[in-house]
Motif scaffolding. Structure first.
Motif, PDB file in Angstrom:
ATOM      1  N   UNK A 133      -3.057  12.927  -0.745  1.00  0.00           N
ATOM      2  CA  UNK A 133      -1.820  12.375  -0.180  1.00  0.00           C
ATOM      3  C   UNK A 133      -2.104  11.070   0.577  1.00  0.00           C
ATOM      4  N   UNK A 134      -3.119  11.123   1.416  1.00  0.00           N
ATOM      5  CA  UNK A 134      -3.517   9.921   2.162  1.00  0.00           C
ATOM      6  C   UNK A 134      -3.972   8.830   1.178  1.00  0.00           C
ATOM      7  N   UNK A 135      -4.702   9.265   0.139  1.00  0.00           N
ATOM      8  CA  UNK A 135      -5.197   8.291  -0.844  1.00  0.00           C
ATOM      9  C   UNK A 135      -4.032   7.587  -1.536  1.00  0.00           C
ATOM     10  N   UNK A 136      -2.927   8.323  -1.757  1.00  0.00           N
ATOM     11  CA  UNK A 136      -1.769   7.709  -2.424  1.00  0.00           C
ATOM     12  C   UNK A 136      -1.189   6.588  -1.566  1.00  0.00           C
ATOM     13  N   UNK A 137      -1.147   6.792  -0.241  1.00  0.00           N
ATOM     14  CA  UNK A 137      -0.653   5.728   0.653  1.00  0.00           C
ATOM     15  C   UNK A 137      -1.575   4.516   0.598  1.00  0.00           C
ATOM     16  N   UNK A 138      -2.875   4.812   0.654  1.00  0.00           N
ATOM     17  CA  UNK A 138      -3.847   3.713   0.648  1.00  0.00           C
ATOM     18  C   UNK A 138      -3.796   2.956  -0.683  1.00  0.00           C
ATOM     19  N   UNK A 139      -3.590   3.709  -1.761  1.00  0.00           N
ATOM     20  CA  UNK A 139      -3.520   3.065  -3.085  1.00  0.00           C
ATOM     21  C   UNK A 139      -2.337   2.103  -3.139  1.00  0.00           C
ATOM     22  N   UNK A 140      -1.226   2.539  -2.561  1.00  0.00           N
ATOM     23  CA  UNK A 140      -0.045   1.687  -2.588  1.00  0.00           C
ATOM     24  C   UNK A 140      -0.302   0.375  -1.844  1.00  0.00           C
ATOM     25  N   UNK A 193      -8.907   9.593  -6.623  1.00  0.00           N
ATOM     26  CA  UNK A 193      -9.976   8.884  -5.915  1.00  0.00           C
ATOM     27  C   UNK A 193     -10.477   7.695  -6.744  1.00  0.00           C
ATOM     28  N   UNK A 194     -10.612   7.920  -8.041  1.00  0.00           N
ATOM     29  CA  UNK A 194     -11.018   6.829  -8.938  1.00  0.00           C
ATOM     30  C   UNK A 194     -10.087   5.615  -8.767  1.00  0.00           C
ATOM     31  N   UNK A 195      -8.771   5.889  -8.783  1.00  0.00           N
ATOM     32  CA  UNK A 195      -7.803   4.789  -8.661  1.00  0.00           C
ATOM     33  C   UNK A 195      -7.978   4.035  -7.343  1.00  0.00           C
ATOM     34  N   UNK A 196      -8.115   4.808  -6.272  1.00  0.00           N
ATOM     35  CA  UNK A 196      -8.225   4.183  -4.958  1.00  0.00           C
ATOM     36  C   UNK A 196      -9.498   3.344  -4.851  1.00  0.00           C
ATOM     37  N   UNK A 197     -10.607   3.895  -5.309  1.00  0.00           N
ATOM     38  CA  UNK A 197     -11.876   3.171  -5.173  1.00  0.00           C
ATOM     39  C   UNK A 197     -11.819   1.853  -5.955  1.00  0.00           C
ATOM     40  N   UNK A 238      -0.936  -1.678 -12.991  1.00  0.00           N
ATOM     41  CA  UNK A 238       0.476  -1.625 -13.382  1.00  0.00           C
ATOM     42  C   UNK A 238       1.375  -2.490 -12.510  1.00  0.00           C
ATOM     43  N   UNK A 239       1.179  -2.468 -11.184  1.00  0.00           N
ATOM     44  CA  UNK A 239       2.089  -3.257 -10.332  1.00  0.00           C
ATOM     45  C   UNK A 239       1.926  -4.772 -10.448  1.00  0.00           C
ATOM     46  N   UNK A 240       0.903  -5.254 -11.162  1.00  0.00           N
ATOM     47  CA  UNK A 240       0.735  -6.712 -11.240  1.00  0.00           C
ATOM     48  C   UNK A 240       1.850  -7.341 -12.084  1.00  0.00           C
ATOM     49  N   UNK A 241       2.033  -8.631 -11.900  1.00  0.00           N
ATOM     50  CA  UNK A 241       3.000  -9.377 -12.712  1.00  0.00           C
ATOM     51  C   UNK A 241       2.409  -9.555 -14.117  1.00  0.00           C
TER      52      UNK A 241
END
Ligand code: AMP
Ligand code: MG
Length: 277
Positions: free
Chosen positions: A32-39, A236-240, A81-84
């Motif tokens: 959950x925390x990782x999702x915030x950090x990823x954003x 975790x992979x995504x965040x790192x 994904x979020x990039x232009x």
């Protein structure tokens, strides 16, 4: 935790993948925390990509390698994904076409390298030519064994031309791979992803491990570093990866270019008169 520092393969080291825990995550971090950090990190990447596009001086090349089902596609979707889309290009490297195979192995990769201002993402890459090609003897050893030097020269050329290179090996273990294949069978929306090759490659697990280890160790230069990312946990992979990309882009200290026109004069000529009138 500084993921760049933690997961960067130290130049000169011979890496041993079996020593690296594919399940790793910091003890105090949950999904959950990782999702915030990823954003936060993907927002940062998006802003920095905007800056890179505007600055139009440098480019970024992200190389994603890993075994089948290691999460290359998922990383592209979640981290990039979020990039232009205007400022980035994903290239997925498959079995070479007739045309590609008729050229040197770097030809198609050089063609796909990001131009100034762009982010290029390689979903598989020139490294396949020392991985699958080596494991299955697709060319003789005397050919593929020279390719590590060719790759280092190629990457140095890109770096000298203004490209920043980050290479990620998504590290999953054998059990996790089988579980992911099983999920592809169980989920009708994922059935299309299953190929015979996924299963027929599994007996070559150890050969691939040696091939990855040698590629990572021999082509891990100061300018084009490899990162081995624990990837059994997708979140975790995504965040790192997102953090490493964001930190690297930030370290470039990019700047918006000076305006090409005299702003004061433009304002006077076209805006103030309009407002007065
Ligand atoms: P996928 O990434 O699942 O779409 O699969 C692409 C396939 O193309 C993988 O099995 C790769 O090993 C294969 N491939 C990619 N590059 C090469 C190459 N240079 N030579 C042979 N096979 C390759
Ligand atoms: Mg596949």
């Amino acid at each position: 935790m500084d993921y760049s520092e933690r997961f960067r393969v130290k130049p000169g080291n011979n890496i041993n993948l079996d020593d690296i825990d594919a399940d790793f995550k910091p003890a105090d971090l949950d999904s959950e925390e990782a999702a915030h950090q990823l954003e936060r990190s993907t927002e940062k990447i998006r802003d920095l990509q905007h800056l890179m596009y505007a600055e139009d001086r440098r480019s970024l090349l992200v190389v994603l390698q890993g075994r089948d089902a290691a999460g290359k596609d998922g990383t592209i979707r979640r981290v990039f994904g979020p990039m232009n889309p205007q400022g980035c290009r994903v290239t997925s490297f498959k079995v070479p076409s007739k045309m590609e195979a008729a050229h040197d192995f770097l030809w198609r990769c050089h063609f796909a390298a990001p131009k100034r201002g762009m982010v290029g993402i390689f979903n598989r890459s020139h490294y396949e030519d020392v991985l699958v090609v080596r494991v299955h003897d697709l060319v003789p050893k005397k050919i593929w064994s020279k390719r590590y030097d060719h790759i280092n020269d190629f990457e140095r050329l890109l770096v000298d031309s203004g490209t920043v290179i980050l290479k990620f090996y998504l590290h999953i273990d054998r059990e996790e791979q089988l579980e992911r294949f099983k999920k592809r069978i169980d989920n009708p929306k994922k059935n299309w992803k299953i190929s015979d090759a996924d299963y027929s490659e599994r007996p070559y697990w150890d050969e691939y491990t040696r091939a990855f280890e040698e590629a990572i160790s021999k082509c891990n230069t100061g300018d084009a570093p490899w990162f081995v990312i624990p990837a059994n946990r997708k979140w975790f992979r995504n965040l790192a990866i997102a953090d490493i990309v964001a930190d690297t882009m930030e370290s470039l200290k990019m700047r918006f270019p000076e305006p090409a026109v005299d702003m004061g004069e433009i304002r006077r000529m076209y805006h103030e008169a309009d407002e007065a009138g």
